[in-house]
Design a protein around this motif. Structure first.
Motif, mmCIF file in Angstrom:
data_model
loop_
_atom_site.group_PDB
_atom_site.id
_atom_site.type_symbol
_atom_site.label_atom_id
_atom_site.label_comp_id
_atom_site.label_asym_id
_atom_site.label_seq_id
_atom_site.Cartn_x
_atom_site.Cartn_y
_atom_site.Cartn_z
ATOM 1 N N ASP A 15 -43.090 -86.094 95.271
ATOM 2 C CA ASP A 15 -44.659 -85.742 94.693
ATOM 3 C C ASP A 15 -45.308 -86.848 95.033
ATOM 4 O OD1 ASP A 15 -46.523 -83.878 93.361
ATOM 5 O OD2 ASP A 15 -46.115 -85.465 91.590
ATOM 6 N N ASN A 31 -46.451 -86.952 98.649
ATOM 7 C CA ASN A 31 -47.316 -85.946 98.987
ATOM 8 C C ASN A 31 -48.743 -86.185 98.548
ATOM 9 O OD1 ASN A 31 -45.234 -84.214 100.077
ATOM 10 N ND2 ASN A 31 -45.107 -82.992 98.370
ATOM 11 N N GLU A 71 -42.548 -79.411 101.745
ATOM 12 C CA GLU A 71 -43.012 -78.185 100.869
ATOM 13 C C GLU A 71 -41.812 -77.211 100.647
ATOM 14 O OE1 GLU A 71 -45.476 -76.153 103.986
ATOM 15 O OE2 GLU A 71 -43.799 -75.959 105.237
ATOM 16 N N ALA A 112 -49.482 -82.594 102.333
ATOM 17 C CA ALA A 112 -47.857 -82.512 101.939
ATOM 18 C C ALA A 112 -47.003 -83.024 102.998
ATOM 19 C CB ALA A 112 -47.594 -81.091 101.375
#
Length: 273
Positions: free
Chosen positions: A63, A66, A75, A72
């Motif tokens: 996270d 990202n 995914e 990102a």
């Protein structure tokens, strides 16, 4: 405090590569290895198990990457019997591939640096670390101290670690292509055949911009030319190739004072990339 005696330890260097995003730590080897585990396992849960960490720690790391990457890297894709999968985005794959390439170059540089940096019996040479190889016998690492622009050619002045200054004439196009700026590092290269030696106290004025006085260290006679090694005042060494007749006429021998003359147009500049 008592001083330890015994074998002198071998000194070396090490280094870790990490990727930054606007100055923040995006990830080092551990996070990139986690991305590779996601590729191989197809899910963060399985990647965390393979990596020996908790799911929460793995997800927090993904996270964070990202968010910092701007788009990102990983995914989730819903669907299928297993409830979906996790995979790298196209951007994530490019980041991981590029990191692997840069890491390989980084490790190579650290190996070269470790081999040369702490041999205290030798002078430190960044050129050897960078593994610069050219036909030019004389290679000097310095810093651009002056830059004078002309209509077609530029005059670049390089200051070497010992304080000696070397002038080079290059095209304006070369200045831009090399990114030469004041205080930027550069390598000056001069072929031994372009070095002219003079002894005594010359009364003639010469057009050679670079005049470097020093002391002859050694001569290496050859079938056609003699290689003369000169220790330049202020530090550094320079090799010149002269004929046996010139050696005799100039009285060149170890300990003799001599001046090396190099035309600015015979100095080739290079930068590391």
């Amino acid at each position: 405090m008592a001083q330890r005696r015994g074998r002198t330890p071998r000194l070396g260097v090490g280094g870790t590569l990490w990727v930054t995003a606007d100055g923040e730590n995006l990830g080092s080897h551990a996070r990139m290895a986690l991305l590779q585990a996601v590729v191989e396992q197809g899910s963060i849960t399985q990647a965390a198990k393979a990596f020996g960490m908790s799911y929460k720690a793995a997800w927090d790391a993904v996270d964070a990457m990202n968010r910092l990457a701007g788009e990102a890297l990983v995914e989730r894709r819903p669907g299928g019997r297993g409830g979906g999968s996790t995979q790298l985005t196209e951007h994530g794959r490019r980041v991981l591939e590029r990191y692997a390439q840069v890491e390989q170059a980084h490790q190579r540089f650290v190996e070269l640096l470790a081999r040369e940096a702490f041999d205290l019996t030798q002078e430190f040479s960044l050129l050897k670390v960078l593994n610069v190889r050219t036909t030019a016998r004389n290679q000097f690492l310095g810093t651009v101290s002056a830059l004078r622009s002309g209509a077609v050619h530029d005059e670049v002045e390089l200051t070497l670690p010992g304080g000696m200054r070397l002038a080079a004439i290059v095209t304006r196009e070369s200045t831009e292509a090399l990114g030469l700026r004041v205080r930027s590092p550069a390598i000056a290269m001069v072929q031994a055949g372009h070095v002219i030696l003079a002894t005594g106290t010359p009364t003639l004025r010469v057009s050679a911009r670079n005049q470097m006085p020093g002391t002859v260290l050694q001569l290496q006679p050859g079938a056609v030319n003699t290689e003369v090694l000169l220790e330049v005042d202020g530090g550094g060494r320079l090799v010149a190739m002269v004929t046996p007749a010139a050696v005799q006429d100039l009285g060149l021998a170890p300990g003799v004072r001599a001046t090396a003359l190099v035309k600015a147009s015979d100095v080739v500049l290079a930068v590391t990339i």
